[in-house]
Design an enzyme around this catalytic site. Structure first.
Site, PDB file in Angstrom:
ATOM      1  N   GLU A 182      -3.799   2.103  -7.210  1.00  0.00           N
ATOM      2  CA  GLU A 182      -4.172   3.222  -6.350  1.00  0.00           C
ATOM      3  C   GLU A 182      -3.287   4.421  -6.656  1.00  0.00           C
ATOM      4  O   GLU A 182      -2.165   4.513  -6.141  1.00  0.00           O
ATOM      5  CB  GLU A 182      -3.995   2.833  -4.871  1.00  0.00           C
ATOM      6  CG  GLU A 182      -4.890   1.721  -4.398  1.00  0.00           C
ATOM      7  CD  GLU A 182      -4.999   1.731  -2.876  1.00  0.00           C
ATOM      8  OE1 GLU A 182      -6.102   1.934  -2.373  1.00  0.00           O
ATOM      9  OE2 GLU A 182      -3.971   1.575  -2.207  1.00  0.00           O
ATOM     10  N   HIS A 198       0.846  -1.200   0.000  1.00  0.00           N
ATOM     11  CA  HIS A 198       0.000   0.000   0.000  1.00  0.00           C
ATOM     12  C   HIS A 198       0.880   1.249   0.000  1.00  0.00           C
ATOM     13  O   HIS A 198       1.970   1.251   0.568  1.00  0.00           O
ATOM     14  CB  HIS A 198      -0.914  -0.003   1.230  1.00  0.00           C
ATOM     15  CG  HIS A 198      -1.982   1.045   1.168  1.00  0.00           C
ATOM     16  ND1 HIS A 198      -1.744   2.360   1.506  1.00  0.00           N
ATOM     17  CD2 HIS A 198      -3.279   0.988   0.775  1.00  0.00           C
ATOM     18  CE1 HIS A 198      -2.861   3.055   1.329  1.00  0.00           C
ATOM     19  NE2 HIS A 198      -3.804   2.248   0.891  1.00  0.00           N
TER      20      HIS A 198
END
EC number: 5.3.1.1
Length: 248
Positions: free
Chosen positions: A165, A95
């Site tokens: 993302e 992430h």
């Protein structure tokens, strides 16, 4: 519409307590959720047991991170073996907050991916460019390089979900337009086709993350190469149900 099963992950990040997460879990357990969508909630490690024991079995649970070895003198870390021992089947790796707040390198993320897959955990592997990289026109270079390091560590793609993302859209309220998201997802699928195989390119789910809400999820979900979402802030709210049902 593709044959890839829609996948929606909720990343609770470092949020919630037993009371508020218990209320959220009650909302999810009693909601009418699309059977054609895989749903996974990423809980803080201290609440993994709690989340798994309370959530309906049709909803998966993910750890938000882990380390690259089974056990040892790594204070504060958790291993895939421990995650599995809690009945958890998924882990989120790479992430942008792990990359940019905690300084995790592509190499380390690749090593984690390899170890998690060897440990029979499903992996939600995150990639994405920063604002300055998008403005410099290097989005493809950045996400292809990140994807290559992940791909080099994957033997079995059936347990991998790729999460695109764009860092500039995470928690900022800025969302990639459906067209921007589709463009990158399509190029990522093309990269997989050229560098892995047609079968993997056709079957791997590429999900989008970055300020997904109940208001924009349907339009994003309609894109040919958007196979689901990784949702941050909105996954802590009742509107998460609307996002899960974006393809209903």
């Amino acid at each position: 519409m593709s044959s890839r099963k829609f996948f929606v992950g909720g990343n609770w990040k470092m949020n919630g307590d037993k009371e508020s997460l218990g209320e959220l879990i009650m909302t999810l357990n009693t909601a009418s959720l699309n059977d054609e969508t895989d749903v996974v909630c990423g809980a803080p490690s201290i609440y993994l047991d709690y989340a798994r024991s309370k959530l309906d079995q049709r909803i998966g649970v993910a750890a938000q991170n882990c380390y690259k070895v089974p056990k040892g003198a790594f204070t504060g870390e958790i291993s895939p073996a421990m995650i599995k021992d809690c009945g958890i089947d998924w882990v989120i790796l790479g992430h942008s907050e792990r990359r940019h707040v905690f300084g995790e390198s592509d190499e380390l993320i690749g090593q984690k991916v390899a170890h998690c897959l060897e440990s029979d955990l499903g992996v939600i592997a995150c990639i994405g460019e920063k604002l300055e990289e998008r403005e410099a026109g290097t989005t493809e270079d950045v996400v292809f390089e990140q994807t290559k390091v992940i791909a080099d560590n994957v033997k079995d793609w059936t347990r991998v979900v790729l999460a695109y993302e764009p860092v500039w859209a995470i928690g900022t309220g800025k969302t990639a337009s459906p067209e921007q998201a589709q463009e990158v997802h399509e190029k990522l699928r093309g990269w997989l086709r050229a560098n892995v195989s047609d079968a993997v390119a056709d079957s791997v789910r590429i999900i989008y993350g970055g300020s997904v809400t109940g208001g924009n999820c349907k339009e994003l979900a309609a894109q040919a190469d958007v196979d689901g979402f990784l949702v941050g802030g909105a996954s802590l709210k009742p509107e998460f149900v609307d996002i899960i049902n974006a393809r209903s």
